[in-house]
Scaffold this active site. Structure first.
Site, PDB file in Angstrom:
ATOM      1  N   TYR A  64     -10.829 -42.737  -7.689  1.00 12.89           N
ATOM      2  CA  TYR A  64     -12.031 -42.987  -8.490  1.00 12.89           C
ATOM      3  C   TYR A  64     -13.081 -41.915  -8.188  1.00 12.89           C
ATOM      4  O   TYR A  64     -13.780 -41.444  -9.083  1.00 12.89           O
ATOM      5  CB  TYR A  64     -12.601 -44.382  -8.206  1.00 12.89           C
ATOM      6  CG  TYR A  64     -11.679 -45.493  -8.651  1.00 12.89           C
ATOM      7  CD1 TYR A  64     -11.630 -45.892  -9.986  1.00 12.89           C
ATOM      8  CD2 TYR A  64     -10.838 -46.139  -7.749  1.00 12.89           C
ATOM      9  CE1 TYR A  64     -10.781 -46.910 -10.404  1.00 12.89           C
ATOM     10  CE2 TYR A  64      -9.986 -47.160  -8.161  1.00 12.89           C
ATOM     11  CZ  TYR A  64      -9.965 -47.536  -9.489  1.00 12.89           C
ATOM     12  OH  TYR A  64      -9.111 -48.532  -9.904  1.00 12.89           O
ATOM     13  N   ASN A  87     -11.532 -50.343 -19.901  1.00 11.48           N
ATOM     14  CA  ASN A  87     -10.675 -49.556 -20.782  1.00 11.48           C
ATOM     15  C   ASN A  87      -9.994 -50.479 -21.801  1.00 11.48           C
ATOM     16  O   ASN A  87      -9.201 -51.330 -21.426  1.00 11.48           O
ATOM     17  CB  ASN A  87      -9.620 -48.829 -19.928  1.00 11.48           C
ATOM     18  CG  ASN A  87      -8.556 -48.139 -20.744  1.00 11.48           C
ATOM     19  OD1 ASN A  87      -8.689 -47.933 -21.934  1.00 11.48           O
ATOM     20  ND2 ASN A  87      -7.470 -47.787 -20.071  1.00 11.48           N
ATOM     21  N   CYS A  95      -5.553 -45.642 -17.207  1.00 10.18           N
ATOM     22  CA  CYS A  95      -6.400 -45.970 -16.061  1.00 10.18           C
ATOM     23  C   CYS A  95      -5.572 -46.404 -14.852  1.00 10.18           C
ATOM     24  O   CYS A  95      -6.066 -46.410 -13.727  1.00 10.18           O
ATOM     25  CB  CYS A  95      -7.436 -47.033 -16.432  1.00 10.18           C
ATOM     26  SG  CYS A  95      -6.745 -48.552 -17.087  1.00 10.18           S
ATOM     27  N   HIS A  96      -4.288 -46.726 -15.064  1.00 11.61           N
ATOM     28  CA  HIS A  96      -3.426 -47.087 -13.933  1.00 11.61           C
ATOM     29  C   HIS A  96      -3.195 -45.905 -12.993  1.00 11.61           C
ATOM     30  O   HIS A  96      -2.763 -46.093 -11.868  1.00 11.61           O
ATOM     31  CB  HIS A  96      -2.083 -47.647 -14.423  1.00 11.61           C
ATOM     32  CG  HIS A  96      -1.295 -46.702 -15.270  1.00 11.61           C
ATOM     33  ND1 HIS A  96      -1.485 -46.592 -16.646  1.00 11.61           N
ATOM     34  CD2 HIS A  96      -0.316 -45.811 -14.963  1.00 11.61           C
ATOM     35  CE1 HIS A  96      -0.655 -45.687 -17.120  1.00 11.61           C
ATOM     36  NE2 HIS A  96       0.066 -45.199 -16.116  1.00 11.61           N
TER      37      HIS A  96
END
Length: 124
Positions: A64, A87, A95-96
């Site tokens: 992140y 998302n 986003c995984h």
């Protein structure tokens, strides 16, 4: 030119069929990058975060904090994590691929097991 968006050329049915076909190819390891005309609805910052997700190569992960730095402000790590959590198009907008700085998996709407499965699929 009428200035219409390419997504308008697809009917809802044909768009759903295209999404289904690309997801099927992704899960059978025949597709690593989606090509689906979509417009996510969110704040300007959220859209920047989601667009940046699209730059993370298949089979790789970033933290992140790495994502916040790529967006120009390392102090926005929490804001980036929050935007990722919102998302609206998971898997397609990957986003995984964003994980904790220490390598731990956290914060996935579908649950940590699904996040782990997606990362395993991409690394295998």
């Amino acid at each position: 030119g009428s200035g219409s968006h390419p997504a308008q050329a697809l009917t809802t049915d044909s768009l759903q069929a295209e999404i289904h076909q690309q997801l099927k190819a992704y899960f059978s390891k025949k597709l690593s990058k989606f090509d689906i005309p979509m417009r996510a609805v969110g704040t300007q910052f959220q859209k920047q975060v989601w667009e940046q997700l699209m730059q993370i190569p298949y089979g790789t992960t970033i933290s992140y904090q790495d994502q916040a730095i790529a967006l120009g402000d390392s102090s926005k790590t929490r804001a980036v994590a929050s935007a990722n959590a919102k998302n609206p198009i998971p898997i397609v907008t990957p986003c995984h691929r964003v994980i904790g700085k220490n390598g731990e998996l956290r914060g996935y709407n579908g649950g940590i097991e699904i996040k782990k499965s997606l990362l395993k699929l991409e690394s295998g």
